[in-house]
Design a protein around this motif. Structure first.
Motif, PDB file in Angstrom:
ATOM      1  N   ASP A 193      33.945  38.364  34.150  1.00 42.12           N
ATOM      2  CA  ASP A 193      33.372  38.295  35.495  1.00 42.12           C
ATOM      3  C   ASP A 193      33.554  36.922  36.124  1.00 42.12           C
ATOM      4  OD1 ASP A 193      31.570  36.823  34.063  1.00 42.12           O
ATOM      5  OD2 ASP A 193      29.806  38.011  34.607  1.00 42.12           O
ATOM      6  N   GLY A 194      34.316  36.060  35.469  1.00 42.63           N
ATOM      7  CA  GLY A 194      34.660  34.787  36.085  1.00 42.63           C
ATOM      8  C   GLY A 194      33.635  33.693  35.887  1.00 42.63           C
ATOM      9  N   GLU A 195      32.646  33.864  35.020  1.00 43.14           N
ATOM     10  CA  GLU A 195      31.624  32.844  34.821  1.00 43.14           C
ATOM     11  C   GLU A 195      32.254  31.514  34.418  1.00 43.14           C
ATOM     12  OE1 GLU A 195      28.235  33.066  35.216  1.00 43.14           O
ATOM     13  OE2 GLU A 195      28.418  35.096  35.958  1.00 43.14           O
TER      14      GLU A 195
ATOM     15  N   ALA B   7      39.169  35.945  36.519  1.00 50.73           N
ATOM     16  CA  ALA B   7      39.881  36.951  35.722  1.00 50.73           C
ATOM     17  C   ALA B   7      39.026  38.209  35.653  1.00 50.73           C
ATOM     18  CB  ALA B   7      40.152  36.418  34.324  1.00 50.73           C
ATOM     19  N   LYS B   8      39.622  39.347  35.961  1.00 49.38           N
ATOM     20  CA  LYS B   8      38.907  40.622  35.897  1.00 49.38           C
ATOM     21  C   LYS B   8      39.494  41.553  34.835  1.00 49.38           C
ATOM     22  CE  LYS B   8      35.868  40.302  39.247  1.00 49.38           C
ATOM     23  NZ  LYS B   8      34.450  40.525  39.059  1.00 49.38           N
TER      24      LYS B   8
ATOM     25  N   ARG C 225      50.617  41.395  40.587  1.00 51.92           N
ATOM     26  CA  ARG C 225      50.251  41.657  39.190  1.00 51.92           C
ATOM     27  C   ARG C 225      50.053  40.377  38.378  1.00 51.92           C
ATOM     28  NH1 ARG C 225      48.907  46.983  38.812  1.00 51.92           N
ATOM     29  NH2 ARG C 225      50.396  48.232  39.933  1.00 51.92           N
ATOM     30  N   LYS C 226      49.025  40.410  37.553  1.00 49.73           N
ATOM     31  CA  LYS C 226      48.770  39.400  36.526  1.00 49.73           C
ATOM     32  C   LYS C 226      48.816  37.969  37.048  1.00 49.73           C
ATOM     33  CE  LYS C 226      50.716  42.334  32.892  1.00 49.73           C
ATOM     34  NZ  LYS C 226      49.584  42.939  32.316  1.00 49.73           N
ATOM     35  N   THR C 227      47.978  37.678  38.034  1.00 50.62           N
ATOM     36  CA  THR C 227      47.923  36.316  38.566  1.00 50.62           C
ATOM     37  C   THR C 227      46.518  36.014  39.081  1.00 50.62           C
ATOM     38  OG1 THR C 227      48.854  34.738  40.138  1.00 50.62           O
ATOM     39  CG2 THR C 227      48.752  37.033  40.859  1.00 50.62           C
ATOM     40  N   LEU C 228      46.155  34.745  39.027  1.00 54.75           N
ATOM     41  CA  LEU C 228      44.892  34.278  39.595  1.00 54.75           C
ATOM     42  C   LEU C 228      45.153  33.441  40.847  1.00 54.75           C
ATOM     43  CD1 LEU C 228      43.023  33.276  36.306  1.00 54.75           C
ATOM     44  CD2 LEU C 228      42.910  35.427  37.569  1.00 54.75           C
TER      45      LEU C 228
END
Length: 184
Positions: free
Chosen positions: A45-47, A85-86, A114-117
């Motif tokens: 959840d990106g914490e 990141a999910k 796809r597959k990137t932040l």
């Protein structure tokens, strides 16, 4: 199995148990001890990745411009950065939906990256709207993580209103806004 036992029973000049025990006492670790920090999974959840700004899920870079001749708002979504990141892989498959509220019938959407932040979209969208109506309108960006077999996860949102208060508007105005966390 018997050949392995025979090899283990034979002495190896390069390795002795006492040598291993001596080395073990120097490092303070024993054989088979796990290091939990090596196996720690990044938060889904990106914490861990969330920026220091409270409620922020990264940043969205975009450009707004109003074409007076064609009476339309031009929105270019440039990129997003530092998204949480999910997916289990530690990345996301982001895309952005755009509405010019209060009208929810006209929706635009970027391609899925796809597959990137840190996706680079570089896509342009047009919203027909009279200049006089701009003060009553809000631009709503929703950032999602694409999931093939389940409901897409919302990452966050950006809302832009008061277009006429923006510095260079109606000329091309570059903006960068924090993506605000939204509970699904």
């Amino acid at each position: 199995q018997s050949s392995i036992r025979r090899q283990m029973n034979q002495s190896n000049p390069d390795f002795t148990v006492t040598q291993f025990q001596r080395q073990d006492s120097l490092t303070g670790m024993s054989l088979g001890q796990l290091k939990p920090e090596l196996y720690k999974q990044r938060s889904l959840d990106g914490e861990d990745n969330r920026s220091s700004r409270v409620g922020s899920c990264g940043r969205l870079h975009f450009i707004l411009k109003y074409d007076c001749d064609l009476e339309q708002l031009i929105v270019k979504i440039h990129r997003a950065q530092d998204l949480p990141a999910k997916d289990f892989s530690g990345t996301s498959d982001p895309y952005v939906k755009i509405y010019l509220l209060p009208d929810r019938k006209t929706k635009h959407q970027t391609k899925v990256h796809r597959k990137t932040l840190n996706p680079v979209f570089d896509e342009v969208f047009l919203f027909p709207v009279a200049y006089a109506d701009l003060p009553t309108r809000k631009l709503h960006f929703s950032v999602y993580d694409f999931d093939r077999f389940s409901r897409h996860d919302i990452i966050g949102q950006v809302v832009v209103d008061n277009f006429l208060d923006l510095v260079d508007f109606p000329r091309e105005t570059k903006l960068c806004r924090d993506i605000q966390y939204v509970s699904s």
